[in-house]
Design an enzyme around this catalytic site. Structure first.
Site, mmCIF file in Angstrom:
data_model
loop_
_atom_site.group_PDB
_atom_site.id
_atom_site.type_symbol
_atom_site.label_atom_id
_atom_site.label_comp_id
_atom_site.label_asym_id
_atom_site.label_seq_id
_atom_site.Cartn_x
_atom_site.Cartn_y
_atom_site.Cartn_z
ATOM 1 N N HIS A 17 15.595 -29.846 -5.754
ATOM 2 C CA HIS A 17 14.944 -29.629 -7.060
ATOM 3 C C HIS A 17 13.444 -29.382 -6.867
ATOM 4 C CE1 HIS A 17 18.297 -32.282 -8.886
ATOM 5 N NE2 HIS A 17 18.477 -31.083 -9.407
ATOM 6 N N LYS A 41 27.942 -34.971 -18.488
ATOM 7 C CA LYS A 41 28.096 -35.802 -17.292
ATOM 8 C C LYS A 41 27.672 -37.248 -17.585
ATOM 9 C CE LYS A 41 26.800 -31.852 -14.470
ATOM 10 N NZ LYS A 41 25.761 -31.280 -13.606
ATOM 11 N N ARG A 90 21.986 -21.773 -5.296
ATOM 12 C CA ARG A 90 22.198 -22.177 -3.907
ATOM 13 C C ARG A 90 23.245 -21.330 -3.219
ATOM 14 N NH1 ARG A 90 23.067 -28.042 -6.091
ATOM 15 N NH2 ARG A 90 23.674 -26.649 -7.772
ATOM 16 N N SER A 128 22.759 -33.400 -6.356
ATOM 17 C CA SER A 128 22.584 -34.814 -6.720
ATOM 18 C C SER A 128 23.874 -35.609 -6.534
ATOM 19 C CB SER A 128 22.137 -34.931 -8.177
ATOM 20 O OG SER A 128 20.912 -34.299 -8.357
HETATM 21 P P1 ADP Z 1 22.632 -29.305 -14.115
HETATM 22 O O1 ADP Z 1 23.537 -30.396 -14.603
HETATM 23 O O2 ADP Z 1 21.915 -28.576 -15.213
HETATM 24 O O3 ADP Z 1 23.247 -28.373 -13.111
HETATM 25 P P2 ADP Z 1 21.132 -30.355 -11.879
HETATM 26 O O4 ADP Z 1 20.132 -31.453 -11.871
HETATM 27 O O5 ADP Z 1 22.355 -30.528 -11.061
HETATM 28 O O6 ADP Z 1 21.451 -30.116 -13.391
HETATM 29 O O7 ADP Z 1 20.421 -29.001 -11.443
HETATM 30 C C1 ADP Z 1 19.339 -28.495 -12.139
HETATM 31 C C2 ADP Z 1 18.941 -27.156 -11.539
HETATM 32 O O8 ADP Z 1 18.484 -27.350 -10.201
HETATM 33 C C3 ADP Z 1 20.089 -26.157 -11.436
HETATM 34 O O9 ADP Z 1 19.569 -24.865 -11.650
HETATM 35 C C4 ADP Z 1 20.562 -26.291 -10.017
HETATM 36 O O10 ADP Z 1 21.151 -25.093 -9.552
HETATM 37 C C5 ADP Z 1 19.239 -26.559 -9.313
HETATM 38 N N1 ADP Z 1 19.445 -27.275 -8.064
HETATM 39 C C6 ADP Z 1 20.025 -28.470 -7.863
HETATM 40 N N2 ADP Z 1 20.032 -28.806 -6.549
HETATM 41 C C7 ADP Z 1 19.430 -27.776 -5.900
HETATM 42 C C8 ADP Z 1 19.142 -27.481 -4.533
HETATM 43 N N3 ADP Z 1 19.510 -28.284 -3.549
HETATM 44 N N4 ADP Z 1 18.529 -26.336 -4.256
HETATM 45 C C9 ADP Z 1 18.201 -25.487 -5.250
HETATM 46 N N5 ADP Z 1 18.439 -25.679 -6.547
HETATM 47 C C10 ADP Z 1 19.061 -26.809 -6.881
#
Ligand code: ADP
Length: 162
Positions: A17, A41, A90, A128
């Site tokens: 992130h 979630k 990703r 996450s």
């Molecule tokens: P959501 O439930 O909206 O997917 P996340 O917290 O999982 O929330 O992800 C928020 C954003 O950050 C999304 O656009 C996701 O693709 C991006 N993201 C999460 N982990 C990574 C990572 N390791 N590298 C790049 N982008 C990421």
């Protein structure tokens, strides 16, 4: 002033992130990293815990604001005078859902642009939920999350055992 919104669950915030956030900071004057409250979630960390962790991690970032939002992202973006939504891409597996969301958001709010940013390759496998799972099983996640988050994960793991 070019304002972007970086929405997500951030349960918890990871180095992946942060990689995306730092890239977005190079493109925009202000980036609002915001926790989506109406996510379906069930989170490991409460909203307050997630906010606190993000605030600590981004404390030195002058262009970054930390927030939460309810309701439609496009309405929130309008209220914040943002012109862009930032999302991380990703792998191909992210693409289908993200494309659908981006196109739907464009239908709902024509002027709002979704910007996809690719993280450093070393974060392409990171999310996450994997971090939560490894931490639950007492694995080492120190390479994947900021120190503040590492401490919080350890605390959760300890309290779950009790
Ligand atoms: P959501 O439930 O909206 O997917 P996340 O917290 O999982 O929330 O992800 C928020 C954003 O950050 C999304 O656009 C996701 O693709 C991006 N993201 C999460 N982990 C990574 C990572 N390791 N590298 C790049 N982008 C990421």
């Amino acid at each position: 002033m070019k304002i972007a919104i970086y929405p997500g669950s951030f349960d918890p915030i990871t180095n992946g992130h942060l990689d995306i956030l730092e890239r977005a900071m190079k493109l925009f004057d202000k980036v609002i990293i915001t926790i989506a409250r109406n996510s379906t979630k069930v989170p490991m960390f409460t909203e307050t815990e997630r906010l606190e962790m993000i605030r600590k991690v981004v404390r030195s970032y002058k262009k970054v604001e930390v927030d939460c939002f309810d309701g439609l992202l496009v309405d929130y973006a309008r209220r914040k005078n943002a012109t862009a939504i930032v999302r991380g891409l990703r792998a191909i597996s992210d693409f289908e859902y993200e494309l659908q969301m981006a196109l739907m958001n464009r239908k709902l709010s024509d002027g709002l642009v979704t910007v996809f940013l690719m993280p450093n390759e070393k974060y392409t496998y990171l999310n996450s939920s994997i971090v939560r799972e490894i931490a639950r099983l007492n694995g080492d996640v120190s390479r994947f999350v900021p120190v503040v988050v590492l401490k919080a994960l350890k605390k959760k793991a300890r309290s779950a055992k009790r």
